[in-house]
Write a protein that holds these residues in place. Structure first.
Motif, PDB file in Angstrom:
ATOM      1  N   VAL A   1       0.855  -1.190   0.000  1.00 52.58           N
ATOM      2  CA  VAL A   1       0.000   0.000   0.000  1.00 52.58           C
ATOM      3  C   VAL A   1       0.891   1.240   0.000  1.00 52.58           C
ATOM      4  CG1 VAL A   1      -1.727   1.310   1.299  1.00 52.58           C
ATOM      5  CG2 VAL A   1      -1.863  -1.191   1.190  1.00 52.58           C
ATOM      6  N   THR A   2       0.664   2.129  -0.974  1.00 53.47           N
ATOM      7  CA  THR A   2       1.487   3.331  -1.097  1.00 53.47           C
ATOM      8  C   THR A   2       1.034   4.386  -0.098  1.00 53.47           C
ATOM      9  OG1 THR A   2       0.036   4.361  -2.718  1.00 53.47           O
ATOM     10  CG2 THR A   2       1.741   2.861  -3.555  1.00 53.47           C
ATOM     11  N   PRO A   3       1.888   5.362   0.202  1.00 56.13           N
ATOM     12  CA  PRO A   3       1.476   6.443   1.117  1.00 56.13           C
ATOM     13  C   PRO A   3       0.235   7.191   0.628  1.00 56.13           C
ATOM     14  CG  PRO A   3       3.858   6.453   0.821  1.00 56.13           C
ATOM     15  CD  PRO A   3       3.322   5.452  -0.148  1.00 56.13           C
ATOM     16  N   ALA A   4       0.146   7.435  -0.677  1.00 51.75           N
ATOM     17  CA  ALA A   4      -1.016   8.157  -1.215  1.00 51.75           C
ATOM     18  C   ALA A   4      -2.292   7.347  -1.021  1.00 51.75           C
ATOM     19  CB  ALA A   4      -0.794   8.479  -2.691  1.00 51.75           C
ATOM     20  N   MET A   5      -2.210   6.048  -1.242  1.00 52.82           N
ATOM     21  CA  MET A   5      -3.381   5.182  -1.057  1.00 52.82           C
ATOM     22  C   MET A   5      -3.781   5.128   0.410  1.00 52.82           C
ATOM     23  SD  MET A   5      -3.751   1.142  -1.964  1.00 52.82           S
ATOM     24  CE  MET A   5      -2.807   1.373  -3.458  1.00 52.82           C
ATOM     25  N   ASP A   6      -2.801   5.063   1.286  1.00 51.59           N
ATOM     26  CA  ASP A   6      -3.078   5.031   2.715  1.00 51.59           C
ATOM     27  C   ASP A   6      -3.763   6.325   3.153  1.00 51.59           C
ATOM     28  OD1 ASP A   6      -3.066   3.794   5.194  1.00 51.59           O
ATOM     29  OD2 ASP A   6      -1.110   4.615   5.752  1.00 51.59           O
ATOM     30  N   GLU A   7      -3.324   7.444   2.600  1.00 51.08           N
ATOM     31  CA  GLU A   7      -3.931   8.728   2.946  1.00 51.08           C
ATOM     32  C   GLU A   7      -5.374   8.802   2.437  1.00 51.08           C
ATOM     33  OE1 GLU A   7      -4.854  12.522   4.168  1.00 51.08           O
ATOM     34  OE2 GLU A   7      -3.325  11.104   4.856  1.00 51.08           O
ATOM     35  N   ALA A   8      -5.625   8.245   1.245  1.00 51.23           N
ATOM     36  CA  ALA A   8      -6.997   8.227   0.713  1.00 51.23           C
ATOM     37  C   ALA A   8      -7.913   7.412   1.621  1.00 51.23           C
ATOM     38  CB  ALA A   8      -7.005   7.647  -0.707  1.00 51.23           C
ATOM     39  N   LEU A   9      -7.428   6.255   2.085  1.00 47.65           N
ATOM     40  CA  LEU A   9      -8.232   5.435   2.995  1.00 47.65           C
ATOM     41  C   LEU A   9      -8.463   6.147   4.323  1.00 47.65           C
ATOM     42  CD1 LEU A   9      -6.600   1.957   2.309  1.00 47.65           C
ATOM     43  CD2 LEU A   9      -8.961   2.609   1.785  1.00 47.65           C
ATOM     44  N   ARG A  10      -7.406   6.769   4.848  1.00 51.88           N
ATOM     45  CA  ARG A  10      -7.543   7.468   6.128  1.00 51.88           C
ATOM     46  C   ARG A  10      -8.603   8.568   6.049  1.00 51.88           C
ATOM     47  NH1 ARG A  10      -7.268  11.761   8.323  1.00 51.88           N
ATOM     48  NH2 ARG A  10      -6.628  12.779   6.376  1.00 51.88           N
ATOM     49  N   ARG A  11      -8.603   9.314   4.934  1.00 56.29           N
ATOM     50  CA  ARG A  11      -9.576  10.408   4.802  1.00 56.29           C
ATOM     51  C   ARG A  11     -11.003   9.869   4.659  1.00 56.29           C
ATOM     52  NH1 ARG A  11      -9.606  15.220   0.208  1.00 56.29           N
ATOM     53  NH2 ARG A  11     -11.602  16.147   0.880  1.00 56.29           N
ATOM     54  N   ALA A  12     -11.180   8.836   3.835  1.00 61.61           N
ATOM     55  CA  ALA A  12     -12.523   8.270   3.650  1.00 61.61           C
ATOM     56  C   ALA A  12     -13.044   7.617   4.925  1.00 61.61           C
ATOM     57  CB  ALA A  12     -12.511   7.253   2.518  1.00 61.61           C
ATOM     58  N   LEU A  13     -12.132   7.245   5.827  1.00 59.30           N
ATOM     59  CA  LEU A  13     -12.506   6.580   7.073  1.00 59.30           C
ATOM     60  C   LEU A  13     -12.486   7.531   8.270  1.00 59.30           C
ATOM     61  CD1 LEU A  13     -10.514   3.286   6.478  1.00 59.30           C
ATOM     62  CD2 LEU A  13     -12.989   3.441   6.783  1.00 59.30           C
ATOM     63  N   ASP A  14     -12.454   8.817   8.004  1.00 60.49           N
ATOM     64  CA  ASP A  14     -12.429   9.784   9.102  1.00 60.49           C
ATOM     65  C   ASP A  14     -13.707   9.637   9.940  1.00 60.49           C
ATOM     66  OD1 ASP A  14     -12.657  12.419  10.586  1.00 60.49           O
ATOM     67  OD2 ASP A  14     -10.752  12.702   9.527  1.00 60.49           O
ATOM     68  N   PRO A  15     -13.600   9.558  11.271  1.00 56.67           N
ATOM     69  CA  PRO A  15     -14.798   9.430  12.111  1.00 56.67           C
ATOM     70  C   PRO A  15     -15.787  10.586  11.920  1.00 56.67           C
ATOM     71  CG  PRO A  15     -12.817   8.928  13.372  1.00 56.67           C
ATOM     72  CD  PRO A  15     -12.358   9.475  12.066  1.00 56.67           C
ATOM     73  N   GLN A  16     -15.281  11.769  11.555  1.00 61.14           N
ATOM     74  CA  GLN A  16     -16.145  12.921  11.311  1.00 61.14           C
ATOM     75  C   GLN A  16     -16.598  12.899   9.847  1.00 61.14           C
ATOM     76  OE1 GLN A  16     -17.163  14.892  13.672  1.00 61.14           O
ATOM     77  NE2 GLN A  16     -15.789  14.140  15.283  1.00 61.14           N
ATOM     78  N   ARG A  17     -17.900  12.769   9.635  1.00 59.24           N
ATOM     79  CA  ARG A  17     -18.436  12.631   8.272  1.00 59.24           C
ATOM     80  C   ARG A  17     -18.050  13.803   7.378  1.00 59.24           C
ATOM     81  NH1 ARG A  17     -23.720  13.430   5.658  1.00 59.24           N
ATOM     82  NH2 ARG A  17     -24.312  14.711   7.429  1.00 59.24           N
ATOM     83  N   SER A  18     -18.013  14.996   7.921  1.00 57.35           N
ATOM     84  CA  SER A  18     -17.743  16.194   7.118  1.00 57.35           C
ATOM     85  C   SER A  18     -16.318  16.249   6.594  1.00 57.35           C
ATOM     86  CB  SER A  18     -18.037  17.449   7.939  1.00 57.35           C
ATOM     87  OG  SER A  18     -17.201  17.492   9.094  1.00 57.35           O
ATOM     88  N   LEU A  19     -15.402  15.453   7.174  1.00 52.25           N
ATOM     89  CA  LEU A  19     -13.995  15.496   6.772  1.00 52.25           C
ATOM     90  C   LEU A  19     -13.656  14.451   5.707  1.00 52.25           C
ATOM     91  CD1 LEU A  19     -12.283  16.060  10.247  1.00 52.25           C
ATOM     92  CD2 LEU A  19     -12.959  17.755   8.528  1.00 52.25           C
ATOM     93  N   ARG A  20     -14.626  13.632   5.331  1.00 51.97           N
ATOM     94  CA  ARG A  20     -14.374  12.645   4.281  1.00 51.97           C
ATOM     95  C   ARG A  20     -14.445  13.307   2.906  1.00 51.97           C
ATOM     96  NH1 ARG A  20     -18.896   8.938   7.146  1.00 51.97           N
ATOM     97  NH2 ARG A  20     -17.845   8.835   9.174  1.00 51.97           N
TER      98      ARG A  20
END
Length: 573
Positions: free
Chosen positions: A502-521
């Motif tokens: 898993v590349t850093p960019a892919m990991d960052e995409a997953l982290r953002r889509a999985l943000d506990p705060q809905r507005s930050l996805r």
């Protein structure tokens, strides 16, 4: 003696120098008796502004879209519910598509009147005009929603103008002989109410001729007063006969069909032989069946026999087939029509020969990153297809995703699927809870927060994370949250520590889509899918770049050694 049925006549006239560039559209539909009794007849008119580069497409699409979707709504929905939901979904589609049009937009005024039994239901957006002629009384039923800008009058509150709409709704009783006139703002300043009455009554037996008279008189008046006379349209609808009494109104939540009994392999129901039991849950039963007449294999889904008639899931079950029928995608399971009338409450889906994503992952532990990302991309397309029709899935997890023999993803199980309605988060959330939250459910379901498309985005990202790592992104699963303070315990576990590919960019995409705060996805599902695709190419590019760098270093080393040997040979002379 047979009871009377609703009967109507209509006529139309259109004035335009070039029909290919008209900006108005009108239509009348009088369906077959069964659909007429359930949904009624309908008459519509739409109009877009002359300054809209795609006015013709906007007008035609609004009329065709309403007719196609309204008559596909569940029979147990009443007229207001059906028309309102269809208009909201159509508005959302028009508004979203306008963002991709450089010049013009899918914005149009629309007036739709549904005639059912002894009543008419009028739904109005913008500045189209509907009048009723009853005897000598000529009354306007619609309100003009217009805005004056720079000397021009533009429609306001029109279809596709904003992300949400405010629909005028009027319910009027019908009388035999009522005549309804549908027209547009272009006629303002031409004919007087008394002239409308005179021209229509001159020979009301031929409504097409009456519309022609109106059009001719409007053109002459406009020309004599120096108005533009290029776009006029008139549509007349007359109530010829009314039914003797109101038939049973739709709206009974479960209809007259009983829940099927418990079935086992070999049992038959409506000509369908049960081949296997695929699932038994507290809410439903899923069987693989074979149609004895067509020999097709299908999947039958029925409510659990244990459900009470007041169960909210049972009420929603009737909507599931309609929900899935709205979506046309190779990544979403197809609804199948039975070869004979149903005597029980169930619906049929295409049988997909394959395995769930969970089973596929167990059988392919060595699958490459490219294979897994391809599955993630297909699943993203399936969810996007639902969102384009204003639907939320609410149950995305590895057990609801099938992979067929050709490696194609098919999204199944719409137990919690519901139309997205910004004003009714609670109903959608409660439905998801009753079906059952999973470890891939977004935190907002457990915390009574607002839900939406980004909630599906979370579930999709959680499923992709699991597909890439075999684990979950948080130590505490969101479905076990008890309060908002528990959100602090949701600390994202990097996917790279569990899968070095898993590349850093892919990991960052997953982290953002999985943000506990809905507005930050991610704002849109397409952004998340794009972010996942980019790292795959980047990963291949990094690998290729690394190989190129290794090759370059090798030849640089060879060149250095040759240079050193050359210098030594000079020094030893």
């Amino acid at each position: 003696m047979a009871s009377a049925q609703l009967s109507l006549s209509y006529g139309q006239a259109f004035v335009a120098p070039d029909r290919r560039h008209h900006r108005s559209s009108m239509s009348v539909r009088f369906p077959e008796p069964a659909l007429l009794n359930a949904k009624g007849a309908s008459a519509l008119i739409s109009d877009s502004t002359s300054r809209n580069a795609i006015a013709k497409q906007a007008g035609d699409l609004s009329v065709r879209g309403f007719l196609a979707d309204y008559y596909s709504t569940p029979d147990h929905w009443d007229v207001k519910t059906s028309a309102t939901r269809v208009l909201r979904a159509l508005n959302g589609w028009c508004y979203s598509q306008s963002q991709f049009v450089a010049e013009g937009s899918f914005v149009s005024s629309l007036s739709a009147m549904v005639y059912r039994c002894r009543e008419a239901h009028l739904f109005h957006l913008g500045d189209t005009l509907v009048f009723r002629l009853r005897g000598a009384e000529f009354e306007q039923l619609t309100r003009d929603h217009v805005t004056d800008l720079g000397g021009y009058r533009y429609p306001s509150r029109a279809l596709g103008m904003d992300v949400s709409i405010d629909i005028d709704y009027v319910q009027v009783p019908l009388k035999q002989g009522d005549i309804f006139l549908f027209t547009t703002q272009a006629v303002l300043g031409t004919l007087m109410p008394s002239e409308y009455v005179q021209l229509i009554r001159q020979d009301a037996s031929d409504l097409n001729a009456a519309c022609d008279r109106l059009a001719e008189a409007a053109v002459q008046r406009a020309q004599s007063r120096g108005y533009g006379a290029e776009q006029f349209c008139f549509q007349l609808v007359r109530i010829d006969e009314l039914p003797d009494e109101q038939p049973d109104m739709p709206g009974r939540p479960y209809g007259d069909l009983p829940i099927p009994p418990e079935l086992s392999p070999g049992d038959r129901l409506d000509g369908l032989e049960v081949q296997a039991v695929l699932s038994r849950t507290a809410q439903s039963r899923v069987y693989r069946v074979r149609d004895a007449h067509t020999e097709r294999e299908m999947v039958m889904k029925a409510p659990s026999p244990e459900l009470s008639t007041r169960n909210a899931y049972l009420e929603h079950f009737l909507l599931q087939q309609w929900v899935v029928e709205r979506v046309k995608s190779p990544f979403v399971v197809r609804i199948m029509e039975p070869s004979r009338p149903r005597r029980y409450l169930y619906y049929l889906m295409a049988y997909v020969e394959g395995e769930t994503l969970a089973e596929w992952a167990r059988r392919h532990p060595q699958a490459s990153l490219v294979q897994r990302l391809d599955i993630a991309n297909q699943l993203g397309k399936a969810v996007q297809a639902l969102h384009h029709r204003d639907l939320l899935h609410q149950q995305i997890h590895p057990g609801n995703v099938l992979i067929d023999r050709h490696g194609q993803v098919v999204l199944t199980d719409f137990s919690a699927c519901r139309m997205r309605d910004g004003s009714n988060h609670k109903a959608a959330r409660e439905l998801a809870r009753q079906v059952g939250l999973t470890e891939h459910s977004a935190p907002e379901y457990a915390l009574d927060d607002e839900i939406g498309r980004r909630s599906d985005q979370y579930s999709l990202a959680s499923t992709v994370y699991w597909l890439l790592t075999g684990e979950l992104p948080y130590e505490l699963t969101p479905n076990r949250l008890r309060s908002h303070t528990d959100l602090e315990q949701l600390v994202y576990r990097s996917a790279r520590t569990r899968n070095p590919e898993v590349t850093p960019a892919m990991d960052e995409a997953l982290r953002r889509a999985l943000d506990p705060q809905r507005s930050l996805r991610f704002r849109r599902m397409s952004e998340f899918r794009h972010a996942l695709r980019q790292p795959a190419g980047a990963a291949r590019g990094d690998a290729q770049g690394g190989r190129r760098r290794d090759t370059a270093h090798f030849w640089q080393g060879v060149a250095g050694i040759l240079l050193l040997l050359l210098v030594l040979s000079w020094l030893l002379r």
